[in-house]
Write a protein that holds these residues in place. Structure first.
Motif, short mmCIF file in Angstrom:
data_model
loop_
_atom_site.label_atom_id
_atom_site.label_comp_id
_atom_site.label_asym_id
_atom_site.label_seq_id
_atom_site.Cartn_x
_atom_site.Cartn_y
_atom_site.Cartn_z
N PHE A 146 -8.36 2.98 -2.72
CA PHE A 146 -7.83 4.35 -2.79
C PHE A 146 -8.89 5.29 -3.37
O PHE A 146 -9.53 4.95 -4.37
CB PHE A 146 -6.59 4.43 -3.67
N THR B 88 0.84 -1.20 0.00
CA THR B 88 0.00 0.00 0.00
C THR B 88 0.87 1.25 0.00
O THR B 88 0.59 2.23 -0.71
CB THR B 88 -0.92 0.00 1.23
N SER C 47 -6.31 -2.69 -1.12
CA SER C 47 -6.35 -1.30 -0.70
C SER C 47 -7.33 -0.53 -1.59
O SER C 47 -7.21 -0.58 -2.82
CB SER C 47 -4.97 -0.66 -0.77
N LEU D 102 -8.63 9.08 -4.94
CA LEU D 102 -7.67 10.11 -5.35
C LEU D 102 -8.39 11.21 -6.11
O LEU D 102 -9.42 10.98 -6.75
CB LEU D 102 -6.59 9.49 -6.24
N VAL E 275 -7.64 6.03 1.99
CA VAL E 275 -7.23 4.68 1.65
C VAL E 275 -7.58 3.77 2.81
O VAL E 275 -7.30 4.09 3.97
CB VAL E 275 -5.73 4.57 1.30
N LEU F 191 -4.43 12.38 -2.29
CA LEU F 191 -5.07 11.26 -1.60
C LEU F 191 -6.18 11.76 -0.70
O LEU F 191 -5.97 12.59 0.18
CB LEU F 191 -4.03 10.50 -0.77
N TRP G 218 2.22 2.15 -3.39
CA TRP G 218 1.21 2.80 -4.22
C TRP G 218 1.01 4.25 -3.80
O TRP G 218 0.88 5.15 -4.64
CB TRP G 218 -0.12 2.04 -4.15
N LEU G 219 0.99 4.49 -2.50
CA LEU G 219 0.83 5.86 -2.01
C LEU G 219 1.98 6.75 -2.50
O LEU G 219 1.75 7.90 -2.90
CB LEU G 219 0.78 5.87 -0.49
#
Length: 325
Positions: A320, A238, A318, A322, A255, A252, A241-242
Motif C-alpha cells: 500500500f 486487501t 499487499s 497512502l 496498492v 490511497l 485494509w482498504l
C-alpha cells in the motif's frame, strides 16, 4: 523493563505503551491499482522469488469482498512473546520476509527527509535502512526481545516498545511511516489506519507491506487433505485494509498484491520456518502434531503441490502507498 530514552533524543514519544487485544477478520480478495487508478495485474519477480498476483474487483471498479466472519481473537501479548522467542535467530531464517521488505523499501523514494517511523521494526534492519535513506528513524515493536536485538545491532535509530493500534507518539510526528510484514498480526484495520493517520504529518506518506488472507494456502489445503485440524492465523483481506484506511481519511495512491513463494526441503523445515518467525499465534490452543500427523501432512503437501522435492509456501502481500492530505 525497557531502558529510558533521553527526552532530547525522542521528541515524538507520547504515553507509555499498553498492549491491547485485537480481533481478526477473514475473507478472500486480491486487488491491484496503479498510480493512475487503473486496475492492473502485476507479475514482476523480485530477487529471484516467484511472484504471482490476483485481483478481485467488479465491473464498476469497486472492491468486492465476501461476507466477513468472526474469528478467534489474537492476543498481542502472545504475539509479542512468540516474536521475542524468535528474535535471536530471526535474521538468519526470515529470508522471504527480507525479500518482501526490500521490495517495500524500494517503493520509497531513494532519499528521505525528516522523521520516519518503522512499525513492527523487529530486529531493526529495515529501520537502519531508513536511516541510510536520510531519515531520522524510529522503530516501534511490541516484542521486547526484538527490540533488544535491534539496540544491540544499531545505534542510530531510536527503538521503542509499542502497538500499531496505540502508537506511543504525539500527533503529526512523522513525514514517513514504513511497515513490512508486521501489521497482519494486529488485524484491526480501522485502528491501524487511525493511528497511522494521526502520527503522519500533512503531506506525509505511508508505505506498508501487509500479509493478507490467502497466505499459506498450501499448508491449509494439505491439512484438509490429511484430515488434520486447521491451525492458521486469520488475516484481513486487501479490501478490508482498504476500507480501514479509507475510514481513517488516508488517501490511497497505490496498492499491488503479490504472491511471494518461498520453498523448503521438507515439511519440518517448512513448519519451522513459520514457527521460527513468530507466525504461530492462532487465537486458540492447538494440539501438537504427532509423528503420524507429520507424515500425513508431508504426503498431502507433496501430492497437492507437485513441485518435486521442494515444498512451496505462499505469502500473499499487499503493498500500500497512502498519503495524508
Amino acid at each position: 523493563m525497557m531502558p529510558a530514552i533521553p527526552a532530547e533524543k525522542s521528541p515524538v514519544l507520547a504515553e507509555p505503551f499498553k498492549a491491547p487485544e485485537s480481533k481478526a477478520l477473514s475473507t478472500t480478495a486480491g486487488v491491484h491499482l496503479n498510480n493512475e487508478g487503473a486496475f492492473v495485474a502485476d507479475r514482476t519477480s523480485d530477487a529471484g522469488v516467484a511472484v504471482q498476483a490476483e485481483g478481485s474487483v467488479n465491473a464498476k471498479g469497486t472492491f468486492k469482498a465476501e461476507e466477513a466472519s468472526t474469528t478467534p481473537a489474537i492476543n498481542e501479548q502472545n504475539v509479542a512473546h512468540r516474536f521475542s522467542k524468535a528474535a535471536a535467530k530471526y535474521n538468519s531464517i526470515a529470508s522471504i520476509q527480507r525479500v518482501i521488505a526490500e521490495q517495500a523499501l524500494a517503493n520509497l523514494p531513494k532519499a528521505l527527509q525528516g522523521e520516519a517511523l518503522d512499525i513492527g521494526c523487529g530486529t531493526g534492519i529495515h529501520t537502519q535502512a531508513l536511516v541510510k535513506k536520510g531519515a531520522t528513524a524510529t522503530g516501534v515493536d511490541i516484542a521486547k526481545g526484538m527490540l533488544a536485538q535491534a539496540r544491540k545491532m544499531y545505534s542510530d535509530p531510536i527503538f521503542v516498545q509499542g502497538s500499531a493500534v496505540d502508537l506511543p507518539f504525539v500527533d503529526s510526528a512523522f513525514s514517513t511511516v514504513f511497515s513490512s510484514m508486521a501489521l497482519q498480526w494486529v488485524s484491526d484495520t480501522r485502528l491501524v489506519g487511525n493511528e497511522i493517520a494521526r502520527v503522519l504529518k500533512r503531506g506525509g506518506v505511508a508505505e506498508l507491506a501487509i500479509m493478507v488472507a490467502g497466505s499459506f494456502n498450501e499448508l491449509r489445503t494439505a491439512r484438509k487433505v490429511g484430515q488434520l485440524p486447521q491451525a492458521d492465523t486469520f488475516m484481513p483481506t486487501t479490501s478490508h485494509w482498504l476500507t480501514g484506511f479509507k475510514q481513517s481519511g488516508l488517501n490511497l495512491q497505490r496498492v499491488i498484491t503479490k504472491d511471494y513463494i518461498d520453498s523448503h526441503s521438507d515439511i519440518m523445515a517448512l513448519l519451522h520456518s513459520v514457527k521460527g518467525v513468530g507466525a504461530g499465534e492462532t487465537g486458540q490452543k492447538q494440539p501438537p502434531l504427532t509423528r503420524r500427523d507429520i507424515k500425513k501432512l508431508a504426503m498431502a503437501y507433496s501430492n497437492i503441490t507437485g513441485v518435486g522435492s521442494k515444498l512451496p509456501l505462499t505469502y500473499r502481500v499487499s503493498h500500500f502507498r497512502l498519503e495524508k492530505r
